[in-house]
Scaffold this motif. Structure first.
Motif, PDB file in Angstrom:
ATOM      1  N   LYS A  30       0.804  -1.223   0.000  1.00  0.00           N
ATOM      2  CA  LYS A  30       0.000   0.000   0.000  1.00  0.00           C
ATOM      3  C   LYS A  30       0.837   1.273   0.000  1.00  0.00           C
ATOM      4  O   LYS A  30       0.391   2.307  -0.525  1.00  0.00           O
ATOM      5  CB  LYS A  30      -0.932   0.005   1.215  1.00  0.00           C
ATOM      6  CG  LYS A  30      -1.917  -1.164   1.264  1.00  0.00           C
ATOM      7  CD  LYS A  30      -2.819  -1.206   0.043  1.00  0.00           C
ATOM      8  CE  LYS A  30      -3.823  -2.352   0.143  1.00  0.00           C
ATOM      9  NZ  LYS A  30      -4.640  -2.489  -1.096  1.00  0.00           N
ATOM     10  N   HIS A  31       2.037   1.220   0.562  1.00  0.00           N
ATOM     11  CA  HIS A  31       2.810   2.463   0.638  1.00  0.00           C
ATOM     12  C   HIS A  31       3.218   2.983  -0.742  1.00  0.00           C
ATOM     13  O   HIS A  31       3.487   4.168  -0.900  1.00  0.00           O
ATOM     14  CB  HIS A  31       4.039   2.285   1.530  1.00  0.00           C
ATOM     15  CG  HIS A  31       5.090   1.378   0.971  1.00  0.00           C
ATOM     16  ND1 HIS A  31       5.099   0.003   1.149  1.00  0.00           N
ATOM     17  CD2 HIS A  31       6.196   1.657   0.215  1.00  0.00           C
ATOM     18  CE1 HIS A  31       6.154  -0.517   0.556  1.00  0.00           C
ATOM     19  NE2 HIS A  31       6.835   0.456  -0.018  1.00  0.00           N
ATOM     20  N   LEU A  33       1.264   3.356  -3.181  1.00  0.00           N
ATOM     21  CA  LEU A  33       0.164   4.149  -3.735  1.00  0.00           C
ATOM     22  C   LEU A  33       0.353   5.647  -3.486  1.00  0.00           C
ATOM     23  O   LEU A  33      -0.317   6.470  -4.116  1.00  0.00           O
ATOM     24  CB  LEU A  33      -1.168   3.674  -3.142  1.00  0.00           C
ATOM     25  CG  LEU A  33      -1.516   2.215  -3.406  1.00  0.00           C
ATOM     26  CD1 LEU A  33      -2.859   1.866  -2.790  1.00  0.00           C
ATOM     27  CD2 LEU A  33      -1.508   1.896  -4.898  1.00  0.00           C
ATOM     28  N   GLN A  34       1.276   5.982  -2.608  1.00  0.00           N
ATOM     29  CA  GLN A  34       1.581   7.393  -2.365  1.00  0.00           C
ATOM     30  C   GLN A  34       2.566   7.945  -3.393  1.00  0.00           C
ATOM     31  O   GLN A  34       2.770   9.161  -3.468  1.00  0.00           O
ATOM     32  CB  GLN A  34       2.172   7.574  -0.959  1.00  0.00           C
ATOM     33  CG  GLN A  34       1.344   6.946   0.144  1.00  0.00           C
ATOM     34  CD  GLN A  34      -0.076   7.453   0.167  1.00  0.00           C
ATOM     35  OE1 GLN A  34      -0.330   8.656   0.058  1.00  0.00           O
ATOM     36  NE2 GLN A  34      -1.036   6.532   0.315  1.00  0.00           N
ATOM     37  N   CYS A  35       3.150   7.077  -4.200  1.00  0.00           N
ATOM     38  CA  CYS A  35       4.146   7.499  -5.188  1.00  0.00           C
ATOM     39  C   CYS A  35       3.452   8.050  -6.439  1.00  0.00           C
ATOM     40  O   CYS A  35       2.300   7.725  -6.729  1.00  0.00           O
ATOM     41  CB  CYS A  35       5.025   6.327  -5.597  1.00  0.00           C
ATOM     42  SG  CYS A  35       5.967   5.576  -4.249  1.00  0.00           S
ATOM     43  N   GLU A  36       4.167   8.866  -7.173  1.00  0.00           N
ATOM     44  CA  GLU A  36       3.636   9.410  -8.417  1.00  0.00           C
ATOM     45  C   GLU A  36       3.412   8.315  -9.454  1.00  0.00           C
ATOM     46  O   GLU A  36       2.454   8.362 -10.231  1.00  0.00           O
ATOM     47  CB  GLU A  36       4.595  10.463  -8.974  1.00  0.00           C
ATOM     48  CG  GLU A  36       4.105  11.142 -10.248  1.00  0.00           C
ATOM     49  CD  GLU A  36       5.049  12.213 -10.741  1.00  0.00           C
ATOM     50  OE1 GLU A  36       4.896  12.661 -11.891  1.00  0.00           O
ATOM     51  OE2 GLU A  36       5.948  12.616  -9.976  1.00  0.00           O
ATOM     52  N   PRO A  38       3.292   4.438  -8.992  1.00  0.00           N
ATOM     53  CA  PRO A  38       3.405   3.267  -8.108  1.00  0.00           C
ATOM     54  C   PRO A  38       3.914   2.019  -8.801  1.00  0.00           C
ATOM     55  O   PRO A  38       4.738   1.282  -8.237  1.00  0.00           O
ATOM     56  CB  PRO A  38       1.965   3.068  -7.608  1.00  0.00           C
ATOM     57  CG  PRO A  38       1.300   4.387  -7.796  1.00  0.00           C
ATOM     58  CD  PRO A  38       1.931   4.999  -9.014  1.00  0.00           C
ATOM     59  N   GLU A  41       7.684   2.250  -9.475  1.00  0.00           N
ATOM     60  CA  GLU A  41       8.463   2.195  -8.240  1.00  0.00           C
ATOM     61  C   GLU A  41       8.508   0.778  -7.688  1.00  0.00           C
ATOM     62  O   GLU A  41       9.552   0.315  -7.221  1.00  0.00           O
ATOM     63  CB  GLU A  41       7.881   3.155  -7.205  1.00  0.00           C
ATOM     64  CG  GLU A  41       7.949   4.629  -7.599  1.00  0.00           C
ATOM     65  CD  GLU A  41       9.361   5.149  -7.778  1.00  0.00           C
ATOM     66  OE1 GLU A  41      10.308   4.530  -7.246  1.00  0.00           O
ATOM     67  OE2 GLU A  41       9.528   6.191  -8.445  1.00  0.00           O
ATOM     68  N   GLU A 249       6.067  -4.633   4.211  1.00  0.00           N
ATOM     69  CA  GLU A 249       7.284  -3.847   3.999  1.00  0.00           C
ATOM     70  C   GLU A 249       8.471  -4.710   3.571  1.00  0.00           C
ATOM     71  O   GLU A 249       9.421  -4.205   2.970  1.00  0.00           O
ATOM     72  CB  GLU A 249       7.635  -3.074   5.277  1.00  0.00           C
ATOM     73  CG  GLU A 249       6.645  -1.992   5.661  1.00  0.00           C
ATOM     74  CD  GLU A 249       6.710  -0.780   4.734  1.00  0.00           C
ATOM     75  OE1 GLU A 249       7.761  -0.588   4.090  1.00  0.00           O
ATOM     76  OE2 GLU A 249       5.713  -0.045   4.665  1.00  0.00           O
TER      77      GLU A 249
END
Length: 276
Positions: A30-31, A33-36, A38, A41, A249
């Motif tokens: 899920k983390h 999804l904060q990337c420009e 995803p 990345e 993670e």
């Protein structure tokens, strides 16, 4: 890239692993999804930890096209990242294209000139003019669907033709005359492992791209037993079992661990069956 260059990578890494980048935005940690971007990345993180154990990557275009323009951008960035950081890797666009000559030529131009992949998966149903435009590019490959692992494949692929050939056998026999061992591979599902023996009688020297090991239940040892030749001749794809080994993670650590396990088994098979 020639067949010999692929084989040299296999010898160097003692691996014939292809990691499938079937990157579903709903399954990545899920983390991201904060990337420009995803998908990119996530892909780049997976590539960094699996590159020591693999000789090829196979992005499946459906997982990128589903995201529209942004997804296509993620695909292109992924290819560029591999080219810049791991230039020895063989890149297969799993696009399953197959259309008449002029359209097929545009697909070849798109993937080989614009995207710079090494190979494209192709559906040969419409005949030679769907495949031959991909052979106009030196060092590039067409990966032809032959005997796939999906449950309904038998509806067509296993039909018996006049003369006794199965449809998939006729596809292999005919299409093998269109190209060479340096530009033509065949998709053969790992769940059909024992049938690889008969396929090897038809095309003893061609590379085979074998999906279905891992989450789909195919046996790596059986694939090697029936499909390996003296120069290995296999790229075995694993997607979900590696890239989704964890959704937490520790996703990269778990992906690396799974890829290393597969590579270790492959090293033993290469030693036993190819004396490498």
């Amino acid at each position: 890239m020639t067949a010999n260059q692929i084989f040299e990578q296999i010898k160097a890494k003692k691996s014939f692993l292809c990691v499938g980048l079937d990157t579903d935005i709903k399954k990545i940690p899920k983390h991201f999804l904060q990337c420009e971007d995803p998908i990119f990345e996530f892909n780049s993180a997976i590539i960094d930890v699996t590159a020591p154990y693999t000789v090829a990557y196979k992005p499946n275009l459906a997982f990128y096209e589903e995201q529209g323009v942004l997804g296509w951008h993620s695909f292109v960035r992924t290819v560029q990242y591999i080219r810049a950081n791991y230039p020895e890797q063989f890149i297969i666009a799993d696009a399953k294209r197959g259309d008449i000559g002029n359209t097929s030529a545009m697909y070849a131009r798109a993937f080989f000139e614009q995207c710079d992949v090494d190979a494209v998966t192709l559906a040969p149903y419409m005949g030679s003019d769907t495949v031959k435009p991909f052979f106009d590019y030196a060092g590039k490959w067409g990966v032809i669907l032959a005997l796939t692992s999906n449950p309904s494949a038998a509806e067509f692929e296993m039909l018996t033709l006049e003369g006794g050939d199965k449809v998939y056998e006729r596809v292999i026999k005919t299409s093998a005359e269109w190209g060479s061992i340096d530009n033509t591979m065949y998709v053969v599902g790992a769940t059909k492992a024992q049938m690889l023996e008969g396929i090897r009688e038809l095309i003893p020297d061609h590379f085979l791209l074998v999906p279905g090991v891992g989450a789909q239940g195919g046996s790596l040892s059986q694939v090697a037993k029936y499909g390996m030749n003296s120069r290995c001749g296999l790229l075995v794809n694993s997607s979900r079992a590696i890239i989704y080994a964890s959704s937490a993670e520790d996703f990269a650590e778990k992906a690396a661990h799974e890829a290393a396990l597969v590579q270790s088994e492959m090293a033993e098979l290469l030693k036993t069956l190819c004396q490498l």
